[in-house]
Design a protein around this motif. Structure first.
Motif, PDB file in Angstrom:
ATOM      1  N   ALA A 199      57.228  12.686-131.681  1.00  0.00           N
ATOM      2  CA  ALA A 199      57.808  12.286-130.389  1.00  0.00           C
ATOM      3  C   ALA A 199      58.315  13.507-129.641  1.00  0.00           C
ATOM      4  O   ALA A 199      58.947  14.389-130.217  1.00  0.00           O
ATOM      5  CB  ALA A 199      58.956  11.306-130.617  1.00  0.00           C
ATOM      6  N   SER A 200      58.045  13.573-128.353  1.00  0.00           N
ATOM      7  CA  SER A 200      58.593  14.669-127.552  1.00  0.00           C
ATOM      8  C   SER A 200      59.906  14.185-126.934  1.00  0.00           C
ATOM      9  O   SER A 200      60.066  12.996-126.655  1.00  0.00           O
ATOM     10  CB  SER A 200      57.603  15.074-126.462  1.00  0.00           C
ATOM     11  OG  SER A 200      57.272  13.960-125.685  1.00  0.00           O
ATOM     12  N   PRO A 201      60.864  15.100-126.743  1.00  0.00           N
ATOM     13  CA  PRO A 201      62.161  14.674-126.204  1.00  0.00           C
ATOM     14  C   PRO A 201      62.004  14.017-124.835  1.00  0.00           C
ATOM     15  O   PRO A 201      61.193  14.461-124.024  1.00  0.00           O
ATOM     16  CB  PRO A 201      62.943  15.987-126.081  1.00  0.00           C
ATOM     17  CG  PRO A 201      62.222  16.968-126.927  1.00  0.00           C
ATOM     18  CD  PRO A 201      60.788  16.527-126.960  1.00  0.00           C
ATOM     19  N   ALA A 202      62.780  12.958-124.612  1.00  0.00           N
ATOM     20  CA  ALA A 202      62.779  12.316-123.299  1.00  0.00           C
ATOM     21  C   ALA A 202      64.078  12.675-122.598  1.00  0.00           C
ATOM     22  O   ALA A 202      65.146  12.660-123.213  1.00  0.00           O
ATOM     23  CB  ALA A 202      62.664  10.811-123.458  1.00  0.00           C
ATOM     24  N   THR A 223      66.404   5.721-111.751  1.00  0.00           N
ATOM     25  CA  THR A 223      66.430   5.505-113.194  1.00  0.00           C
ATOM     26  C   THR A 223      65.160   6.126-113.777  1.00  0.00           C
ATOM     27  O   THR A 223      64.308   6.613-113.035  1.00  0.00           O
ATOM     28  CB  THR A 223      66.482   4.000-113.535  1.00  0.00           C
ATOM     29  OG1 THR A 223      65.362   3.363-112.887  1.00  0.00           O
ATOM     30  CG2 THR A 223      67.766   3.370-113.060  1.00  0.00           C
ATOM     31  N   GLY A 224      65.060   6.115-115.096  1.00  0.00           N
ATOM     32  CA  GLY A 224      63.851   6.642-115.724  1.00  0.00           C
ATOM     33  C   GLY A 224      64.065   8.019-116.308  1.00  0.00           C
ATOM     34  O   GLY A 224      65.189   8.405-116.640  1.00  0.00           O
ATOM     35  N   THR A 225      62.983   8.754-116.437  1.00  0.00           N
ATOM     36  CA  THR A 225      63.043  10.060-117.098  1.00  0.00           C
ATOM     37  C   THR A 225      62.445  11.147-116.212  1.00  0.00           C
ATOM     38  O   THR A 225      61.654  10.863-115.308  1.00  0.00           O
ATOM     39  CB  THR A 225      62.257  10.037-118.428  1.00  0.00           C
ATOM     40  OG1 THR A 225      60.911   9.630-118.156  1.00  0.00           O
ATOM     41  CG2 THR A 225      62.880   9.076-119.431  1.00  0.00           C
ATOM     42  N   ALA A 226      62.836  12.386-116.513  1.00  0.00           N
ATOM     43  CA  ALA A 226      62.228  13.532-115.823  1.00  0.00           C
ATOM     44  C   ALA A 226      60.775  13.646-116.281  1.00  0.00           C
ATOM     45  O   ALA A 226      60.458  13.313-117.432  1.00  0.00           O
ATOM     46  CB  ALA A 226      63.000  14.803-116.171  1.00  0.00           C
ATOM     47  N   PRO A 227      59.872  14.109-115.394  1.00  0.00           N
ATOM     48  CA  PRO A 227      58.471  14.267-115.805  1.00  0.00           C
ATOM     49  C   PRO A 227      58.393  15.125-117.075  1.00  0.00           C
ATOM     50  O   PRO A 227      58.992  16.198-117.139  1.00  0.00           O
ATOM     51  CB  PRO A 227      57.831  14.965-114.610  1.00  0.00           C
ATOM     52  CG  PRO A 227      58.720  14.644-113.453  1.00  0.00           C
ATOM     53  CD  PRO A 227      60.103  14.520-114.010  1.00  0.00           C
ATOM     54  N   ALA A 231      59.941  18.849-117.921  1.00  0.00           N
ATOM     55  CA  ALA A 231      61.009  19.011-118.922  1.00  0.00           C
ATOM     56  C   ALA A 231      60.582  20.002-120.001  1.00  0.00           C
ATOM     57  O   ALA A 231      61.368  20.866-120.413  1.00  0.00           O
ATOM     58  CB  ALA A 231      61.348  17.657-119.538  1.00  0.00           C
ATOM     59  N   ALA A 232      59.335  19.891-120.446  1.00  0.00           N
ATOM     60  CA  ALA A 232      58.852  20.787-121.501  1.00  0.00           C
ATOM     61  C   ALA A 232      58.845  22.236-121.010  1.00  0.00           C
ATOM     62  O   ALA A 232      59.256  23.161-121.722  1.00  0.00           O
ATOM     63  CB  ALA A 232      57.456  20.364-121.937  1.00  0.00           C
ATOM     64  N   ASN A 271      71.722  20.256-119.545  1.00  0.00           N
ATOM     65  CA  ASN A 271      71.134  19.156-118.789  1.00  0.00           C
ATOM     66  C   ASN A 271      70.016  19.678-117.899  1.00  0.00           C
ATOM     67  O   ASN A 271      70.029  20.842-117.494  1.00  0.00           O
ATOM     68  CB  ASN A 271      72.185  18.490-117.887  1.00  0.00           C
ATOM     69  CG  ASN A 271      73.282  17.796-118.684  1.00  0.00           C
ATOM     70  OD1 ASN A 271      74.453  18.151-118.584  1.00  0.00           O
ATOM     71  ND2 ASN A 271      72.908  16.815-119.475  1.00  0.00           N
ATOM     72  N   ILE A 272      69.086  18.779-117.599  1.00  0.00           N
ATOM     73  CA  ILE A 272      68.125  19.061-116.521  1.00  0.00           C
ATOM     74  C   ILE A 272      68.700  18.433-115.250  1.00  0.00           C
ATOM     75  O   ILE A 272      69.262  17.334-115.284  1.00  0.00           O
ATOM     76  CB  ILE A 272      66.742  18.462-116.852  1.00  0.00           C
ATOM     77  CG1 ILE A 272      66.101  19.246-118.007  1.00  0.00           C
ATOM     78  CG2 ILE A 272      65.835  18.483-115.626  1.00  0.00           C
ATOM     79  CD1 ILE A 272      64.785  18.663-118.486  1.00  0.00           C
ATOM     80  N   PHE A 273      68.589  19.151-114.155  1.00  0.00           N
ATOM     81  CA  PHE A 273      69.074  18.668-112.861  1.00  0.00           C
ATOM     82  C   PHE A 273      67.884  18.582-111.903  1.00  0.00           C
ATOM     83  O   PHE A 273      66.900  19.315-112.067  1.00  0.00           O
ATOM     84  CB  PHE A 273      70.082  19.644-112.238  1.00  0.00           C
ATOM     85  CG  PHE A 273      71.324  19.843-113.055  1.00  0.00           C
ATOM     86  CD1 PHE A 273      72.516  19.210-112.692  1.00  0.00           C
ATOM     87  CD2 PHE A 273      71.332  20.660-114.176  1.00  0.00           C
ATOM     88  CE1 PHE A 273      73.672  19.388-113.439  1.00  0.00           C
ATOM     89  CE2 PHE A 273      72.483  20.845-114.925  1.00  0.00           C
ATOM     90  CZ  PHE A 273      73.654  20.206-114.550  1.00  0.00           C
TER      91      PHE A 273
END
Ligand SMILES: [Zn+2]
Length: 281
Positions: A199-202, A223-227, A231-232, A271-273
């Motif tokens: 699994a890759s981090p979400a 809502t949801g996740t960063a692409p 992120a990677a 954090n990712i912003f």
């Protein structure tokens, strides 16, 4: 004839901020100096280890106390273990309890939760708002943002200028901008999924703050996740926070219309912003 109505003499917190900045000699410098304000208000200041040396008469009700105000002793104390931006904010927060006319003349012991931007305690929120207005010099910060534009570079430059934390500066930029902008903050939510070796981090949305112009035209939160590819790329090796990645993404607005946004992603090692601004408007 009756005397003046009490409400006639009420003073708004923001008027107090401007008064203190002016009378405390803070407009002539970049970053506010809480020591000068404490001096102006004739309050003493102490820094000590709150974990081991809190006075016995002060009994913390919850964990992680950061700062206190003793009104009768005219004393502000701050935990010596705080990083400088947090110590500065904490001192300003206690000054707020001291000067705000609706706050009680007593002892305040303020903890990490109360000083969080997400506190639900009204008296803590008003003290936080007051402290942030002092820290960012009232309207001066918004003037700087208007001149510099909305970008991570503006956030890092103004965090240094006002000696505030990066995240507090990012929040302020989104909250007070006159332009439509939303800040979305993502955290690593891999959790249970990380048990799987494949699994890759979400990176899921932790919170978001939109400017009034953004919220009224588009939506109040995402809502949801960063692409995952963004992120990677941001997190796979050390990357300067200003080394951002910009994408164009399409999101449905509250009215159901798809809208393109320019989205600048960046990473502060925690954090990712992202900063969302509408494209072609
Ligand atoms: Zn407080």
């Amino acid at each position: 004839m009756q005397g003046l109505n009490a409400s006639y003499l009420e003073i708004e917190p923001y008027e107090l901020v401007c008064f203190l900045l002016k009378e405390g000699g803070q407009y002539g410098r970049d970053a506010v100096n809480p020591f000068e304000l404490l001096d102006y208000l004739k309050l003493d200041y102490l820094a000590f280890d709150f974990d081991t040396a809190l006075p016995p008469e002060v009994n913390p009700q919850s964990g992680h106390p950061r700062a206190l105000l003793s009104f009768s002793d005219r004393l502000v104390a701050v935990d010596e273990n705080l990083a400088p931006p947090k110590a500065r904010f904490s001192a300003l927060h206690e000054i707020a309890h001291y000067v705000l006319p609706t706050h009680q003349h007593s002892i305040y012991l303020c903890d990490r939760q109360g000083m969080s931007h997400r506190t639900r305690l009204t008296f803590e929120k008003t003290a936080n708002d007051f402290a942030a207005d002092m820290l960012f010099k009232g309207g001066m910060f918004s003037i700087d943002v208007a001149a510099m534009g909305i970008s991570v570079k503006t956030i890092t430059t103004l965090a240094a200028k006002y000696q505030a934390s990066f995240e507090a500066t990012a929040r302020r930029l989104a909250d007070r901008s006159l332009q439509p902008v939303m800040l979305a903050v993502f955290k690593n939510t891999a959790g249970a999924a990380q048990v799987s070796a494949d699994a890759s981090p979400a990176w899921g949305v932790r919170y978001c703050i939109g400017s009034p112009a953004f919220k009224s035209r588009f939506f109040t939160q995402v809502t949801g996740t960063a692409p995952s590819e963004v992120a990677a790329e941001l997190t796979s090796s050390y990357r300067d926070i200003n080394d951002s990645i910009t994408r164009t993404i399409t999101i449905d607005t509250s009215s159901g219309q798809p809208q393109q946004f320019t989205t600048e992603f960046f990473y502060n090692q925690y954090n990712i912003f992202s900063l969302l601004t509408p494209k072609n408007t």
